[in-house]
Design a protein around this motif. Sequence first.
Motif, short mmCIF file in Angstrom:
data_model
loop_
_atom_site.label_atom_id
_atom_site.label_comp_id
_atom_site.label_asym_id
_atom_site.label_seq_id
_atom_site.Cartn_x
_atom_site.Cartn_y
_atom_site.Cartn_z
N GLY A 306 0.87 -1.18 0.00
CA GLY A 306 0.00 0.00 0.00
C GLY A 306 0.91 1.23 0.00
N GLY A 309 3.82 0.81 2.56
CA GLY A 309 4.86 -0.15 2.17
C GLY A 309 5.66 0.34 0.98
N GLY A 342 0.14 -9.38 -0.37
CA GLY A 342 -0.80 -10.49 -0.41
C GLY A 342 -1.71 -10.48 -1.63
N GLY A 376 -9.38 4.83 -0.89
CA GLY A 376 -8.92 6.21 -0.74
C GLY A 376 -9.02 6.95 -2.06
N MET A 377 -9.50 8.19 -2.03
CA MET A 377 -9.63 8.89 -3.30
C MET A 377 -9.40 10.39 -3.22
SD MET A 377 -13.66 8.77 -4.11
CE MET A 377 -14.86 9.61 -3.12
N PRO A 678 -2.52 -3.84 7.67
CA PRO A 678 -3.50 -2.93 8.29
C PRO A 678 -3.91 -3.37 9.71
CG PRO A 678 -4.15 -3.48 6.06
CD PRO A 678 -2.98 -4.35 6.37
N VAL A 687 -2.24 -13.16 11.21
CA VAL A 687 -0.79 -13.24 11.00
C VAL A 687 -0.15 -13.51 12.36
CG1 VAL A 687 1.26 -11.98 10.23
CG2 VAL A 687 -0.93 -11.63 9.07
N LEU A 709 -16.03 2.02 6.21
CA LEU A 709 -16.77 2.95 5.34
C LEU A 709 -16.90 2.22 4.01
CD1 LEU A 709 -17.65 5.90 4.43
CD2 LEU A 709 -15.34 6.11 3.58
N LYS A 711 -18.67 2.00 -0.14
CA LYS A 711 -19.15 2.82 -1.27
C LYS A 711 -20.03 1.98 -2.17
CE LYS A 711 -14.89 5.50 -1.61
NZ LYS A 711 -13.77 5.86 -2.48
N SER A 823 -11.88 -0.30 6.96
CA SER A 823 -11.47 0.80 6.07
C SER A 823 -10.29 1.60 6.60
CB SER A 823 -12.66 1.72 5.81
OG SER A 823 -13.66 1.01 5.15
N ALA A 859 -5.57 7.36 9.17
CA ALA A 859 -6.73 7.09 8.32
C ALA A 859 -6.65 7.76 6.96
CB ALA A 859 -8.02 7.52 9.04
N THR A 860 -5.47 8.10 6.54
CA THR A 860 -5.35 8.80 5.25
C THR A 860 -4.24 8.19 4.40
OG1 THR A 860 -3.74 10.33 6.19
CG2 THR A 860 -6.04 11.04 6.21
C1 LIG Z 1 -13.47 3.37 1.43
C2 LIG Z 1 -12.25 4.14 1.81
C3 LIG Z 1 -12.18 5.49 1.53
C4 LIG Z 1 -11.05 6.22 1.88
N1 LIG Z 1 -10.97 7.54 1.53
C5 LIG Z 1 -9.81 8.20 1.73
C6 LIG Z 1 -9.63 9.49 1.19
O1 LIG Z 1 -10.50 10.01 0.50
N2 LIG Z 1 -8.45 10.13 1.43
C7 LIG Z 1 -7.47 9.56 2.16
O2 LIG Z 1 -6.42 10.19 2.35
N3 LIG Z 1 -7.61 8.32 2.66
C8 LIG Z 1 -8.73 7.62 2.44
N4 LIG Z 1 -8.86 6.35 2.88
C9 LIG Z 1 -7.80 5.78 3.73
C10 LIG Z 1 -6.59 5.35 2.92
O3 LIG Z 1 -7.00 4.66 1.79
C11 LIG Z 1 -5.73 4.46 3.80
O4 LIG Z 1 -5.47 5.13 5.02
C12 LIG Z 1 -4.39 4.16 3.17
O5 LIG Z 1 -4.53 3.79 1.83
C13 LIG Z 1 -3.72 3.06 3.96
O6 LIG Z 1 -2.47 2.75 3.44
P1 LIG Z 1 -1.58 1.64 4.15
O7 LIG Z 1 -0.38 1.46 3.32
O8 LIG Z 1 -1.43 1.99 5.57
O9 LIG Z 1 -2.47 0.33 4.14
P2 LIG Z 1 -2.97 -0.50 2.89
O10 LIG Z 1 -3.20 0.38 1.73
O11 LIG Z 1 -4.09 -1.33 3.34
O12 LIG Z 1 -1.71 -1.39 2.58
C14 LIG Z 1 -1.42 -2.55 3.30
C15 LIG Z 1 -1.08 -3.63 2.32
O13 LIG Z 1 -0.78 -4.82 3.04
C16 LIG Z 1 -1.32 -5.89 2.34
N5 LIG Z 1 -1.52 -7.00 3.26
C17 LIG Z 1 -2.43 -7.14 4.24
N6 LIG Z 1 -2.26 -8.29 4.88
C18 LIG Z 1 -1.22 -8.89 4.27
C19 LIG Z 1 -0.56 -10.12 4.50
N7 LIG Z 1 -0.95 -10.96 5.44
N8 LIG Z 1 0.46 -10.44 3.70
C20 LIG Z 1 0.88 -9.61 2.73
N9 LIG Z 1 0.29 -8.42 2.48
C21 LIG Z 1 -0.74 -8.09 3.25
C22 LIG Z 1 -2.62 -5.35 1.78
O14 LIG Z 1 -3.06 -6.11 0.70
C23 LIG Z 1 -2.23 -3.95 1.40
O15 LIG Z 1 -1.80 -3.87 0.07
C24 LIG Z 1 -9.97 5.58 2.53
C25 LIG Z 1 -10.05 4.22 2.78
C26 LIG Z 1 -11.15 3.50 2.42
C27 LIG Z 1 -11.18 2.03 2.67
#
Ligand SMILES: Cc1cc2nc3c(=O)[nH]c(=O)nc-3n(C[C@H](O)[C@H](O)[C@H](O)COP(=O)(O)OP(=O)(O)OC[C@H]3O[C@@H](n4cnc5c(N)ncnc54)[C@H](O)[C@@H]3O)c2cc1C
Length: 1075
Positions: A306, A309, A342, A376-377, A678, A687, A709, A711, A823, A859-860
Amino acid sequence: METTLRTKLIDKSVGKDSPSDSDFDFVFDPPIAHPRKPPIGQSDNLKVSGDLEEIDSMAANFNSVIRGDPMDIDSLSVSPSPSSSSLLSLSRKADKLDTPKRSLRLQHSSLQEIHPSPLSVPSEPSDHSSNPSVISSKATTPVDVDSSRDGGAKKAEPYRPRVSRRTYSNSRPKVSIPPGMAPHEYATDCILAVDWTMLNAYALHQEEYALLRHHISYAQVSTYLNIRNGILRLWANNPLVPVTREEAIGCAKDPRWFDVASLSYDWLVRKGQINFGCVKHRKSKHLTTNKSQGRKQKTIVVIGAGLAGLGCARQLDGLIRHYSQRLLEIGEEAPRVVVLEGRSRVGGRVYSRAVNTEQSPLPDFGSERLTVEMGGMILTGFERGNPLNTIVRGQLKLPYHELKPDLDLYDMNGKVVDKKRDNLLEGLYNDCLDRISQYKFKLPPPKLIEGNRDLMDEGRDSTAEGQKTIAYVEETTASLPHAPPVSEQNVAPQVELVPISTDCITGKPNVEPGVPATQKSAAKAKAMGWNLKQGVSEDHDLDLETPSQVPGATLGSVMDDCITQYKQILELNPLDFRLLNWHIANLEYSNANNYRNLSLQGWDIDTGNEWEGKHTMIVGGYQNVPRGLMSSPSPLDVKTKSPVTRISYTPGSSEGSAQVECEDGTNFDADYIVNTIPLGVLKQGSVKFEPELPSWKTEAIQRLGFGVLNKVILIYDAMFWDPNKDFFGVVRNPPHARSVNQKDYTAQRGRFFQWLNVSSTSGVPVLLAFMAGDAASDVEHTSNDDLVREATEVLKSRFGQRVPYPRQAFVSRWASDRFARGSYSSAGPDMKVDDYDKMAKPVGNLFFAGEHTTGTHPATVHGAYLSGLRAASEVLDALIGPIVVPTPLIRPRETPQSLKRKAEQHLRDPKRARLEAWEMEYWDFLRSKIGEYPYKPAKVAGHAYLLYSKAHYEAARQKCLEGRRAGKGKPAPNEVRVMTSKMWKDASPEEKKPFEEQAVKQKEEHAERLRNWNEKVKDWESKAQELRKEFEKINPIEKVNDNDDDGQPSGGRRRRGRFVESYAEGSDDEDVAIY
Ligand SMILES: Cc1cc2nc3c(=O)[nH]c(=O)nc-3n(C[C@H](O)[C@H](O)[C@H](O)COP(=O)(O)OP(=O)(O)OC[C@H]3O[C@@H](n4cnc5c(N)ncnc54)[C@H](O)[C@@H]3O)c2cc1C
């Protein structure tokens, strides 16, 4: 010159593509397959130079990389992945103190004895040098530098050789400061550049304070900040190419400050303040693998692709390149970085789902990919330090759409809600939040060590440097009777933030500094425009103490009580309840949770860290950002379809073995693991950690919230809504439509309550509805048909019976997604103030990143990215040790000894000495003939409101005092400011007129002064050109050496001199001389 070529490159251009998978697929029409397109191209051969054309072509190249084309998920493992057997064999030996490292250290110290650096010669203690710290001469970062000297007596800690004294062959003072620029203009430029970062131009960051407090005096802070801001200016001007150390050092005006500049540079680079993102690093000669020399290669495994990462892996890639020589010095090959993901795609919760349409029916859409955002958008503003600004606009140059914030609210009968009534309700809603904010966690104010603003604004350094370090002064003060301890000295004033309005796009409250709940509730309601019920006096006040003291009180429980109490003093009708609950649904959307699951103290712990500027969306898909990070400038080693099931790590030390096991049984040996899984997945426990995570971590995992949340996205053949509006809201009825009972509204308020027209970023006519609070959880177990049916009914109530069924629809179910389990994070009811910090804290060689590890931006998407930068910096610390501050940091002013040394050095490089003398003489000559470069006229207050607020300050203060609750003290300046802005809003055109006229007049006068100044500048510059020719004739110029790119005696080009003037922390990728 490279420095001056750092022009701002923030044009929009094209970007596209994202992979697709079928997590959320719900398609009415048979899907139309995308033609198979070639996989992502490689951009490894990009050349970086100061040439603008090349920079542009590089940006274009980034685009070609990330635009790619719709591609198969399988093609995402873009890097030549080493065979798993080679990774399997990477198990680390326990022995940290192998012979080559030891001998390196011995060599190093014996060399120092033979060739002491000029700076290692004890010099006369000078008032003006930074004193070797009175308290400690060591780095102030939490590292025992001495421990490296005993050959690693502390077995658990890695061996680190002493930081080598280094010299810079290419450094000259001021070369990064444009010579023709007036000092105050340069200062303005620097300060504006800092505005684009998260730093304060006039004050030290907490980490800078920790790093410097033993080494500089208060008086020296301004000079430090001037240098640091200068470095940030270089970066802001062109984030496509990294700022080099040499350029950074060129921000110092005096060689005595070279080490400071170098230190500041290290801090900025390592903390991801500069040189981050998709920046093309220079090729490093130290990155070649040469196993024959017995060097080890470590492995860093990042789990999750994500934003956290990929951001972390990209940053590690850059840092490893940057510090490759330092790694060599400690006997390490450049480590390899492997990302295990994953899913079959990258981006995680940023997922731009492909739409099954071959061509956009929208005429202006261009060739972007047709996508809808499942996760996220929204980018919540580019200004005030959003790192995604640099990546999206400065590096990848992705096209984006600015969201228009005007939002109409529709009642269930399809009629637009009266704006006045809605404003009244929004005021009441914000007042409830304001009253509740008195129960928020009180965070200790941060240290505030400021420079001298007046000096800094004029671009001047401090001449009086002070004798005592900041630490010395603080600790001496603390030892006095009744004096505050060090932690309470130099702290920023305690500022409370109170909600004043709501950002309807994100649902988050907009805040202002102030004191919560200053006015009694009845008086406040009256002031807002409410009629009090008969018999209610303005003295009436709500009692929130009782509900807030109930065990298990949450934001929602106290807010519901607050609304119920307001109902007793105000005539609230069902429409009012519908409106209030629409705002609550918006709050639940921003927290991805029912507000009864939010901590009373911590629900808005991130408040005050918002960016500024318009909210935007990426045209063609937000997923272009993670894909850009993965691919540009060179592909990262990302292994998709690798779900991790077990993580083994060494808890007691950052050095030790670690292993990651995937679902298919593949094992990856590692030295460091960065876990971005996450919070929802961590909570679920799917895990396994070996050993188990410590209780302080698991308890924080439990306490923090992670809700959902969702959509519902509906695609149509044609738009039946106003294409120029981005949003509309629909207020929802409770099951008993006329209810004035707050509890009845919980289940329905978040169902299809907020709609976005995202056609201009998706390329197809599409409406997207949020499902928030309890409604979001319902989505997880409601059928697609039912959801689309209900959505259509809601749309019919708004647009009439002719609303068609969508031709394609997507529904997200983030809680059912095994790689997310929700989310985003929120403040759970029992949250502790430092839970986000605990989530971020490493355990031995296991590091953590992800949106749930950043309390300032949880959360962003940007928060996730920032957490990746932080984790990368922590891993680098583990790899090469923390930043070490040379002592003395600021070299003493000239003494007879130092002058002698300098003379000797100049003897070694007479050409350079002559050149410097020539340059100085030329500038003296110029000044004697035509004087200083004309100073730009100072700016004026050209805004009528500013003039008005100055004139009405006292009146506003008096107004703030009216109806004030006892014990709430005097109005804070910001409360007064809020009042003046309200007064200005309410002022009649006649009242505003004189101020508007005055502002116009001042602007005209300023424009006139600017015109005069421009003429003077033109005149000065043309005379200067003539005089330079004249001077060159009388004093012929001599080139420094063949490496001089431009043959000019001054400027920002990298120059290669022979000798070295300074030293700083160990090594990066530049010429280093070890004595
Ligand atoms: C519906 C929705 C709307 C949103 N709207 C907004 C917005 O408008 N603006 C904003 O700034 N943020 C928004 N967010 C929040 C934002 O998308 C997240 O905070 C951000 O993308 C999180 O990034 P991350 O890298 O922390 O986690 P993630 O993007 O979840 O990355 C973690 C990665 O780890 C992987 N993973 C999980 N478990 C395993 C495993 N066991 N083995 C290997 N890989 C694994 C996942 O597949 C994922 O790719 C929204 C989120 C959602 C769900």
